[in-house]
Scaffold this motif. Structure first.
Motif, PDB file in Angstrom:
ATOM      1  N   THR A 154       0.660  -1.169  -0.094  1.00 56.09           N
ATOM      2  CA  THR A 154       0.141  -0.048  -0.140  1.00 56.09           C
ATOM      3  C   THR A 154       0.932   0.877   0.041  1.00 56.09           C
ATOM      4  OG1 THR A 154      -1.618  -1.227   1.304  1.00 56.09           O
ATOM      5  CG2 THR A 154      -1.815   1.242   1.118  1.00 56.09           C
ATOM      6  N   CYS A 155       0.617   2.157  -1.030  1.00 56.17           N
ATOM      7  CA  CYS A 155       1.352   3.340  -1.328  1.00 56.17           C
ATOM      8  C   CYS A 155       1.056   4.273   0.172  1.00 56.17           C
ATOM      9  CB  CYS A 155       1.302   4.077  -2.481  1.00 56.17           C
ATOM     10  SG  CYS A 155       1.952   5.617  -2.613  1.00 56.17           S
ATOM     11  N   PRO A 156       2.142   4.787   1.092  1.00 48.81           N
ATOM     12  CA  PRO A 156       1.983   5.616   2.038  1.00 48.81           C
ATOM     13  C   PRO A 156       1.207   7.038   1.485  1.00 48.81           C
ATOM     14  CG  PRO A 156       4.162   4.646   2.057  1.00 48.81           C
ATOM     15  CD  PRO A 156       3.508   4.505   0.847  1.00 48.81           C
ATOM     16  N   SER A 157       1.481   7.489   0.301  1.00 48.13           N
ATOM     17  CA  SER A 157       1.009   8.621  -0.259  1.00 48.13           C
ATOM     18  C   SER A 157      -0.363   8.599  -0.672  1.00 48.13           C
ATOM     19  CB  SER A 157       2.015   9.136  -1.422  1.00 48.13           C
ATOM     20  OG  SER A 157       3.403   9.441  -1.057  1.00 48.13           O
ATOM     21  N   CYS A 158      -0.655   7.714  -1.734  1.00 45.22           N
ATOM     22  CA  CYS A 158      -2.080   7.658  -2.232  1.00 45.22           C
ATOM     23  C   CYS A 158      -2.877   6.602  -1.612  1.00 45.22           C
ATOM     24  CB  CYS A 158      -2.035   7.702  -3.735  1.00 45.22           C
ATOM     25  SG  CYS A 158      -1.589   6.069  -4.420  1.00 45.22           S
ATOM     26  N   ARG A 159      -2.219   5.746  -0.678  1.00 43.87           N
ATOM     27  CA  ARG A 159      -3.105   4.719   0.004  1.00 43.87           C
ATOM     28  C   ARG A 159      -3.676   3.539  -1.101  1.00 43.87           C
ATOM     29  NH1 ARG A 159      -0.843   5.140   4.437  1.00 43.87           N
ATOM     30  NH2 ARG A 159      -2.261   3.271   5.019  1.00 43.87           N
ATOM     31  N   ARG A 179       8.274   1.400  -7.497  1.00 47.13           N
ATOM     32  CA  ARG A 179       7.642   2.692  -7.518  1.00 47.13           C
ATOM     33  C   ARG A 179       6.050   2.459  -7.452  1.00 47.13           C
ATOM     34  NH1 ARG A 179       8.667   8.207  -7.871  1.00 47.13           N
ATOM     35  NH2 ARG A 179      10.588   7.890  -7.027  1.00 47.13           N
ATOM     36  N   CYS A 180       5.339   3.264  -6.700  1.00 47.68           N
ATOM     37  CA  CYS A 180       3.809   3.164  -6.827  1.00 47.68           C
ATOM     38  C   CYS A 180       3.518   3.212  -8.192  1.00 47.68           C
ATOM     39  CB  CYS A 180       3.507   4.405  -5.859  1.00 47.68           C
ATOM     40  SG  CYS A 180       1.422   4.626  -5.942  1.00 47.68           S
ATOM     41  N   ILE A 181       2.310   2.445  -8.422  1.00 48.64           N
ATOM     42  CA  ILE A 181       1.796   2.734  -9.803  1.00 48.64           C
ATOM     43  C   ILE A 181       1.306   3.992 -10.329  1.00 48.64           C
ATOM     44  CG2 ILE A 181       1.120  -0.083 -10.159  1.00 48.64           C
ATOM     45  CD1 ILE A 181      -1.658   1.051  -9.134  1.00 48.64           C
ATOM     46  N   ASN A 182       0.962   4.775  -9.142  1.00 46.11           N
ATOM     47  CA  ASN A 182       0.543   6.476  -9.558  1.00 46.11           C
ATOM     48  C   ASN A 182       1.845   7.316  -9.541  1.00 46.11           C
ATOM     49  OD1 ASN A 182      -2.140   5.251  -9.749  1.00 46.11           O
ATOM     50  ND2 ASN A 182      -2.342   5.652  -7.536  1.00 46.11           N
ATOM     51  N   GLY A 183       3.078   6.615  -9.344  1.00 45.63           N
ATOM     52  CA  GLY A 183       4.054   7.419  -9.458  1.00 45.63           C
ATOM     53  C   GLY A 183       4.608   8.265  -8.236  1.00 45.63           C
ATOM     54  N   CYS A 184       4.049   8.093  -7.064  1.00 44.78           N
ATOM     55  CA  CYS A 184       4.072   8.896  -6.021  1.00 44.78           C
ATOM     56  C   CYS A 184       5.335   8.729  -5.435  1.00 44.78           C
ATOM     57  CB  CYS A 184       2.916   8.317  -4.899  1.00 44.78           C
ATOM     58  SG  CYS A 184       1.312   8.425  -5.273  1.00 44.78           S
ATOM     59  N   GLN A 185       5.754   7.474  -5.197  1.00 42.39           N
ATOM     60  CA  GLN A 185       7.061   7.412  -4.565  1.00 42.39           C
ATOM     61  C   GLN A 185       7.580   6.006  -4.430  1.00 42.39           C
ATOM     62  OE1 GLN A 185       5.122   7.856  -0.322  1.00 42.39           O
ATOM     63  NE2 GLN A 185       6.962   6.216  -0.199  1.00 42.39           N
TER      64      GLN A 185
HETATM   65 ZN    ZN Z   1       0.984   6.195  -4.792  1.00 42.01          ZN
END
Ligand code: ZN
Length: 243
Positions: A154-159, A179-185
């Motif tokens: 689970t991405c800490p930025s976009c959850r 890297r997060c699939i949404n590119g966050c981090q």
């Molecule tokens: Zn993310």
């Protein structure tokens, strides 16, 4: 098949962004029929790539001819490859071009020789270590090993919860990052153990430490699952001072 597009992907994964930028410029110059500029960019891309390979394998800050010489004297680049590299770079740099013969075909040939040499450079660095490889030390009941697709982070930025197999991987120094699939981090990082165990850094598994910045759920093939709770210090660049 191997080609420009695949090479760009592989170089990006390995963290050789500077080389990628020059190759993209080479391609765009080629598409504009600016042959000399295309060839010069191919040469610079190779120079950058072998600088990065030398830095990765030998930790050296040497660049250009000195870096390539060091790769050869340390036996990483064999003599024939080193001499091929030198020829390709000379040719890409415009050596031996004939008046009236520097058209599309010749430039394409030089371009492709450069791509071939870049693949040889890629072959000098190890593949990225995947999470499934790190988890292979776990004794898992069932008929198959855990794969990246069985691991959900689970991405800490976009959850967003996501399977590792959907994320893009890249190298940072000697570590592998997902890297997060949404590119966050970066969400998961695999590295070597540090000198001393470090609270909240990650999970030591065999020769690696799995550092997950987000909660990570391993879905075992049999149906059970295991949670690796997020590690607060997973992505820190520096160890915080002791209190
Ligand atoms: Zn993310």
């Amino acid at each position: 098949m191997w080609g420009y597009k695949e090479l760009i992907e592989r170089l990006t994964q390995q963290g050789f962004e500077e080389s990628v930028a020059h190759l993209r410029q080479a391609k765009s110059a080629f598409d504009r029929a600016e042959w000399e500029s295309a060839n010069a960019q191919v040469r610079t891309a190779l120079e950058s790539l072998f600088n990065a390979v030398a830095h990765f394998s030998l930790g050296t800050e040497k660049r250009g001819g000195e870096a390539r010489k060091l790769l050869e004297t340390k036996g990483i680049l064999r003599a024939r490859e080193a001499s091929l590299l030198k020829s390709v770079m000379d040719v890409a740099g415009g050596a031996g071009s004939h008046a009236g013969r520097s058209g599309a075909d010749e430039s394409a040939g030089r371009f492709m020789a450069g791509l071939g040499m870049a693949y040889i450079g890629l072959g000098l660095v190890p593949d990225l270590v995947r999470v499934e490889q790190v988890l292979s030390v776990l004794d898992v009941p069932g008929e198959r090993k855990i794969q990246d697709g069985d691991v959900e982070s689970t991405c800490p930025s976009c959850r967003t919860a996501q399977r590792l197999s959907a994320e893009t991987m890249h190298r940072d120094g000697h570590d592998t990052c997902y890297r997060c699939i949404n590119g966050c981090q970066d969400i998961v990082r695999i590295g070597a153990p540090e000198g001393e165990a470090w609270e909240g850094r990650g999970y030591r598994l065999g020769d690696y430490v799995l550092r997950n910045a987000g909660d990570t759920l391993i879905h075992f093939p049999g149906g059970r699952s295991m949670l690796l709770a997020a590690q607060g210090a997973a992505l820190m660049k520096r160890r915080p001072p002791a209190e």
